[in-house]
Design a protein around this motif. Structure first.
Motif, PDB file in Angstrom:
ATOM      1  N   GLU A 361       2.874   9.824 -22.950  1.00  0.00           N
ATOM      2  CA  GLU A 361       3.747  10.950 -22.645  1.00  0.00           C
ATOM      3  C   GLU A 361       3.544  11.416 -21.212  1.00  0.00           C
ATOM      4  N   THR A 362       4.519  12.152 -20.693  1.00  0.00           N
ATOM      5  CA  THR A 362       4.416  12.714 -19.355  1.00  0.00           C
ATOM      6  C   THR A 362       3.179  13.602 -19.266  1.00  0.00           C
ATOM      7  N   GLY A 363       2.377  13.389 -18.214  1.00  0.00           N
ATOM      8  CA  GLY A 363       1.199  14.218 -17.998  1.00  0.00           C
ATOM      9  C   GLY A 363      -0.029  13.800 -18.771  1.00  0.00           C
ATOM     10  N   SER A 364       0.023  12.648 -19.464  1.00  0.00           N
ATOM     11  CA  SER A 364      -1.105  12.255 -20.308  1.00  0.00           C
ATOM     12  C   SER A 364      -2.211  11.527 -19.545  1.00  0.00           C
ATOM     13  N   GLY A 365      -2.029  11.306 -18.244  1.00  0.00           N
ATOM     14  CA  GLY A 365      -3.095  10.716 -17.436  1.00  0.00           C
ATOM     15  C   GLY A 365      -2.909   9.251 -17.116  1.00  0.00           C
ATOM     16  N   LYS A 366      -1.667   8.804 -17.048  1.00  0.00           N
ATOM     17  CA  LYS A 366      -1.422   7.376 -16.781  1.00  0.00           C
ATOM     18  C   LYS A 366      -1.896   6.989 -15.383  1.00  0.00           C
ATOM     19  N   GLU A 367      -1.619   7.834 -14.391  1.00  0.00           N
ATOM     20  CA  GLU A 367      -2.065   7.506 -13.039  1.00  0.00           C
ATOM     21  C   GLU A 367      -3.585   7.616 -12.917  1.00  0.00           C
ATOM     22  N   VAL A 368      -4.171   8.582 -13.614  1.00  0.00           N
ATOM     23  CA  VAL A 368      -5.630   8.710 -13.592  1.00  0.00           C
ATOM     24  C   VAL A 368      -6.275   7.431 -14.109  1.00  0.00           C
ATOM     25  N   LEU A 369      -5.737   6.872 -15.187  1.00  0.00           N
ATOM     26  CA  LEU A 369      -6.255   5.620 -15.731  1.00  0.00           C
ATOM     27  C   LEU A 369      -6.072   4.483 -14.730  1.00  0.00           C
ATOM     28  N   ALA A 370      -4.907   4.423 -14.096  1.00  0.00           N
ATOM     29  CA  ALA A 370      -4.651   3.357 -13.122  1.00  0.00           C
ATOM     30  C   ALA A 370      -5.615   3.450 -11.942  1.00  0.00           C
ATOM     31  N   ARG A 371      -5.846   4.664 -11.434  1.00  0.00           N
ATOM     32  CA  ARG A 371      -6.786   4.843 -10.319  1.00  0.00           C
ATOM     33  C   ARG A 371      -8.202   4.447 -10.738  1.00  0.00           C
ATOM     34  N   ALA A 372      -8.583   4.798 -11.965  1.00  0.00           N
ATOM     35  CA  ALA A 372      -9.921   4.445 -12.436  1.00  0.00           C
ATOM     36  C   ALA A 372     -10.087   2.928 -12.532  1.00  0.00           C
ATOM     37  N   PRO A 502      -3.054   8.173 -25.715  1.00  0.00           N
ATOM     38  CA  PRO A 502      -2.671   9.197 -26.691  1.00  0.00           C
ATOM     39  C   PRO A 502      -2.385  10.522 -25.998  1.00  0.00           C
ATOM     40  N   PRO A 503      -1.526  11.368 -26.564  1.00  0.00           N
ATOM     41  CA  PRO A 503      -1.299  12.693 -25.990  1.00  0.00           C
ATOM     42  C   PRO A 503      -2.548  13.552 -26.152  1.00  0.00           C
ATOM     43  N   LEU A 504      -2.662  14.591 -25.354  1.00  0.00           N
ATOM     44  CA  LEU A 504      -3.841  15.449 -25.390  1.00  0.00           C
ATOM     45  C   LEU A 504      -4.049  16.065 -26.772  1.00  0.00           C
ATOM     46  N   ARG A 505      -2.957  16.460 -27.448  1.00  0.00           N
ATOM     47  CA  ARG A 505      -3.080  17.110 -28.758  1.00  0.00           C
ATOM     48  C   ARG A 505      -3.688  16.196 -29.816  1.00  0.00           C
ATOM     49  N   ALA A 506      -3.622  14.859 -29.586  1.00  0.00           N
ATOM     50  CA  ALA A 506      -4.139  13.912 -30.562  1.00  0.00           C
ATOM     51  C   ALA A 506      -5.551  13.440 -30.242  1.00  0.00           C
ATOM     52  N   ARG A 507      -6.126  13.912 -29.145  1.00  0.00           N
ATOM     53  CA  ARG A 507      -7.436  13.440 -28.722  1.00  0.00           C
ATOM     54  C   ARG A 507      -8.559  14.293 -29.298  1.00  0.00           C
ATOM     55  N   GLY A 508      -9.622  13.639 -29.692  1.00  0.00           N
ATOM     56  CA  GLY A 508     -10.765  14.340 -30.251  1.00  0.00           C
ATOM     57  C   GLY A 508     -11.762  14.793 -29.215  1.00  0.00           C
ATOM     58  N   ASP A 509     -11.497  14.498 -27.934  1.00  0.00           N
ATOM     59  CA  ASP A 509     -12.417  14.906 -26.866  1.00  0.00           C
ATOM     60  C   ASP A 509     -11.828  16.011 -26.007  1.00  0.00           C
ATOM     61  N   LEU A 536     -12.045  29.281 -24.227  1.00  0.00           N
ATOM     62  CA  LEU A 536     -12.202  27.896 -24.658  1.00  0.00           C
ATOM     63  C   LEU A 536     -11.534  27.668 -26.010  1.00  0.00           C
ATOM     64  N   GLN A 537     -11.744  28.592 -26.955  1.00  0.00           N
ATOM     65  CA  GLN A 537     -11.125  28.443 -28.268  1.00  0.00           C
ATOM     66  C   GLN A 537      -9.610  28.501 -28.171  1.00  0.00           C
ATOM     67  N   ARG A 538      -9.096  29.346 -27.271  1.00  0.00           N
ATOM     68  CA  ARG A 538      -7.640  29.444 -27.083  1.00  0.00           C
ATOM     69  C   ARG A 538      -7.087  28.132 -26.519  1.00  0.00           C
ATOM     70  N   LEU A 539      -7.819  27.558 -25.601  1.00  0.00           N
ATOM     71  CA  LEU A 539      -7.394  26.288 -25.011  1.00  0.00           C
ATOM     72  C   LEU A 539      -7.441  25.157 -26.036  1.00  0.00           C
ATOM     73  N   LEU A 540      -8.460  25.166 -26.883  1.00  0.00           N
ATOM     74  CA  LEU A 540      -8.576  24.132 -27.914  1.00  0.00           C
ATOM     75  C   LEU A 540      -7.456  24.216 -28.944  1.00  0.00           C
ATOM     76  N   ALA A 541      -6.944  25.438 -29.170  1.00  0.00           N
ATOM     77  CA  ALA A 541      -5.917  25.631 -30.195  1.00  0.00           C
ATOM     78  C   ALA A 541      -4.513  25.331 -29.695  1.00  0.00           C
ATOM     79  N   HIS A 542      -4.339  25.242 -28.372  1.00  0.00           N
ATOM     80  CA  HIS A 542      -2.996  25.039 -27.816  1.00  0.00           C
ATOM     81  C   HIS A 542      -2.523  23.610 -28.055  1.00  0.00           C
ATOM     82  N   ALA A 543      -1.203  23.429 -28.198  1.00  0.00           N
ATOM     83  CA  ALA A 543      -0.629  22.107 -28.508  1.00  0.00           C
ATOM     84  C   ALA A 543      -0.503  21.201 -27.292  1.00  0.00           C
ATOM     85  N   TRP A 544      -0.476  21.748 -26.094  1.00  0.00           N
ATOM     86  CA  TRP A 544      -0.397  20.987 -24.856  1.00  0.00           C
ATOM     87  C   TRP A 544       0.766  19.994 -24.812  1.00  0.00           C
ATOM     88  N   PRO A 545       2.000  20.490 -24.866  1.00  0.00           N
ATOM     89  CA  PRO A 545       3.149  19.575 -24.736  1.00  0.00           C
ATOM     90  C   PRO A 545       3.201  18.891 -23.374  1.00  0.00           C
TER      91      PRO A 545
END
Length: 648
Positions: A361-372, A502-509, A536-545
């Motif tokens: 998905e948009t914003g899921s870190g595709k370029e970050v992975l490519a740079r790594a 995977p999208p951020l909402r589906a990640r366990g980390d 932190l708890q508020r951030l963990l609960a957000h869906a992050w579209p």
């Protein structure tokens, strides 16, 4: 034809077609004669004049070596000063045998040109036969081709001594050649010249190595204690984490294993603290008698050279230069099983020559992975060029990608422009939003991937490029192929391997990512800031579209708004928890919808107009809801003739 040439032709033909060449001790020259006859199809009875390429083709070859030519030219000028009085000239060819630079006595220009000791001369063995350059390209070792050792009878007056030049990854880059129109008949007369050429070849290589890694730490190892600070025979470049990103020829030959990607302390069996102390006290700071014992044998003195340029605080959005920080693969995820499996696959794909397609998905870190992946590869010191295929206007994308020659079109730069693909040569080309590339350009990109060459606008001949290609998309490319909107052959070229982020909402980390990103942003904006448990708890609960991109924006804004250096829940610009939970329960768009729409639901004019009206014609918000970039929305608005009310 002279009698000497006639005898030479008979000798070449006799040896090239004989059986003595099966002997492993047969000379390099005689083996080359056999190749010329048996593989290249050359006829020693038909000598041919020197082959000189047109100026335009020569410029194309020079452009591919422009990063290397400055160091090479300095070395050529220095060696020429030492041999000019003896009647020698100096030339440099690329890895195809084309002369891209030369220095000779101007009074001999006509003779040098006729002999092929001139700019643009093609010394590839397949055309010129056995010669210093062409045979060195195949044998990859210093050598002398003296007078009648040349295959072609027109060259038997020449003596040519050559040495190969390699880049920091071990790739053959160029050939350094010192030649003379006339010389003593004895081959031994060239021994000193051969020694000199070998020394200067290593000096040029090392000068280019130091230039390429001027933003990294460089460990120099030498057998002479008093000279190691200025003449390290072995050089290893490494980053702040101690990971080796480059090695010169001496290091690659001395070490039994490939050093790239290894920890320098483990590679040399030296504590990292001891290596860092070298940067403060020079060679004398090294404990254990100032020496390093290599695993394969050999005792060396050590010296550490600190980075000579500052690294950019934030990498440029388009091109990351060798000094940019590149995130290691291991640092871009926590303990999420799916991500760990993906990163393990990515690590195995590095340096395998396989094109990679990253889906997510948009914003899921595709370029970050490519740079790594780029940072973990042997290409880490070379450019990482990111191209957003959706963000470049249709009218400019061809010239931006492929470049153009001077005078190609009105409004272009007077000296032409090197395209983004050519800028990525020897590095990594990242093609973001590849699904938005116009069909006409997909054909040209296919040629780049299949042939390894790029043709700038207005050019008559293509340029060779060596690329690692990572493409990324948030769309269903196979659905676009079925709809006739993406070339099937290009799709299969790009997806040598597919990595699904995977999208951020589906990640366990998520906790790891939130804390790591917060610490990174806080270090840049408000050192010492902390994240409260409630936040932190508020951030963990957000869906992050909006995935990781949304998370970074929220954290930056919160750091700017917090009053006392502690980010609380009230500083987070997020929807109410109930709205967030509801959003988390909404599944992402089904594949069938994407397949039908091709652009996240942008196919129908009525649907697009209704979406824009709902967002009060705010294109960025409409694009965010669809999960596409603004350029894609604008492109479809233009296609359907949709304009904001104020333009009607």
């Amino acid at each position: 034809m002279t009698s000497l040439q006639s005898r030479h032709i008979d000798n070449v033909y006799s040896i090239a077609t004989g059986t003595a060449l099966a002997d492993p001790a047969a000379s390099l020259v005689h083996k080359s004669w056999a190749r010329c006859v048996r593989e290249h199809g050359l006829d020693p009875t038909k000598p041919s004049p020197a082959r000189i390429l047109p100026a335009q083709e020569v410029r194309a070859h020079q452009q591919q070596l422009e990063h290397f030519l400055r160091a090479a030219r300095a070395g050529m000028e220095d060696i020429y000063r030492r041999v000019a009085d003896l009647g020698y000239m100096v030339l440099l060819t690329d890895a195809e045998g084309i002369t891209v630079d030369y220095i000779g006595n101007p009074a001999w220009d006509d003779q040098l040109r006729r002999a092929g000791l001139y700019l643009g001369a093609d010394w590839n063995e397949a055309h010129a036969g056995t010669c210093g350059v062409g045979t060195c390209l195949i044998e990859r070792q210093p050598m002398t081709c003296h007078q009648t050792e040349h295959f072609d009878a027109t060259h038997i007056a020449l003596t040519c001594t050559t040495a190969p030049l390699f880049d920091h990854s071990g790739r053959l880059t160029a050939i350094l050649d010192v030649s003379a129109l006339r010389s003593p008949e004895a081959r031994e007369s060239q021994h000193l010249v051969r020694h000199l050429v070998s020394i200067y070849a290593r000096m040029i290589e090392d000068a280019d190595f130091l230039r390429s890694f001027r933003g990294h730490w460089i460990l120099r190892l030498g057998t002479a204690y008093g000279l190691v600070d200025v003449a390290g025979e072995l050089m290893l470049a490494f980053d702040e984490g101690g990971t080796v990103v480059g090695a010169n020829s001496g290091a690659r030959q001395a070490l039994a294993e490939n050093p790239l990607g290894r920890e320098v302390s483990q590679l040399l069996h030296i504590p990292m603290d001891a290596i860092w102390r070298l940067g403060n006290g020079g060679a004398s700071a090294m404990p254990f008698a100032h020496t390093v014992l290599l695993p394969g044998g050999g005792e060396y003195h050590a010296s550490l050279l600190a980075p000579r340029v500052r690294r950019a605080a934030a990498p440029a959005p388009d091109i990351a230069r060798p000094s940019d920080r590149l995130p290691p693969l291991a640092r871009i995820a926590g303990d999420d099983p799916a991500m760990q499996q993906l990163l393990a696959q990515a690590q195995r794909l590095v340096d395998r020559g396989i094109h990679v397609l990253v889906e997510g998905e948009t914003g899921s870190g595709k370029e970050v992975l490519a740079r790594a992946m780029h940072g973990a590869s042997r290409r880490a010191a070379m450019p990482f060029v990111a191209v957003n295929c959706a963000a470049i206007p249709d009218s400019l994308i061809e010239s931006e990608l492929f470049g153009y020659t001077p005078g190609s079109f009105t409004g272009g730069r007077a000296k032409g422009m090197k395209g983004l693909i050519a800028q990525a040569d020897r590095g990594t080309l990242f093609l973001d939003e590849i699904g938005d590339m116009p069909m006409a350009l997909q054909t040209r990109l296919l040629r780049v991937l299949s042939e390894g060459e790029v043709l700038p606008l207005g050019a008559e001949s293509p340029q060779r490029v060596d690329l690692a290609v990572v493409a990324a998309t948030h769309r269903n490319l196979s659905a676009l192929v079925a709809a006739g909107r993406f070339r099937e052959d290009l799709y299969y070229r790009l997806c040598g391997a597919v990595l699904k982020l995977p999208p951020l909402r589906a990640r366990g980390d998520r906790r790891y990512l939130i804390e790591a990103m917060f610490n990174e942003e806080a270090a840049a904006m408000r050192p010492g800031a902390r994240l409260s448990d409630a936040a932190l708890q508020r951030l963990l609960a957000h869906a992050w579209p909006g995935n990781l991109r949304e998370l970074r924006n929220v954290l930056r804004l919160a750091l700017a708004l917090c009053a006392d250096g502690t980010v609380g829940a009230q500083d987070l610009q997020l929807p109410a928890p109930s709205d967030s939970a509801a959003a988390a329960a909404v599944p992402s768009a089904p594949a069938s919808a994407e397949a039908g729409a091709g652009d996240g639901g942008l196919e129908g004019a009525d649907e697009l107009r209704a979406l824009l009206q709902r967002h009060r014609w705010h294109v960025a918000r409409a694009a965010a809801e669809l999960g596409v970039c603004r350029a894609t929305v604008y492109r479809h608005m233009k296609r359907h003739g949709i304009a904001p009310p104020q333009r009607m």
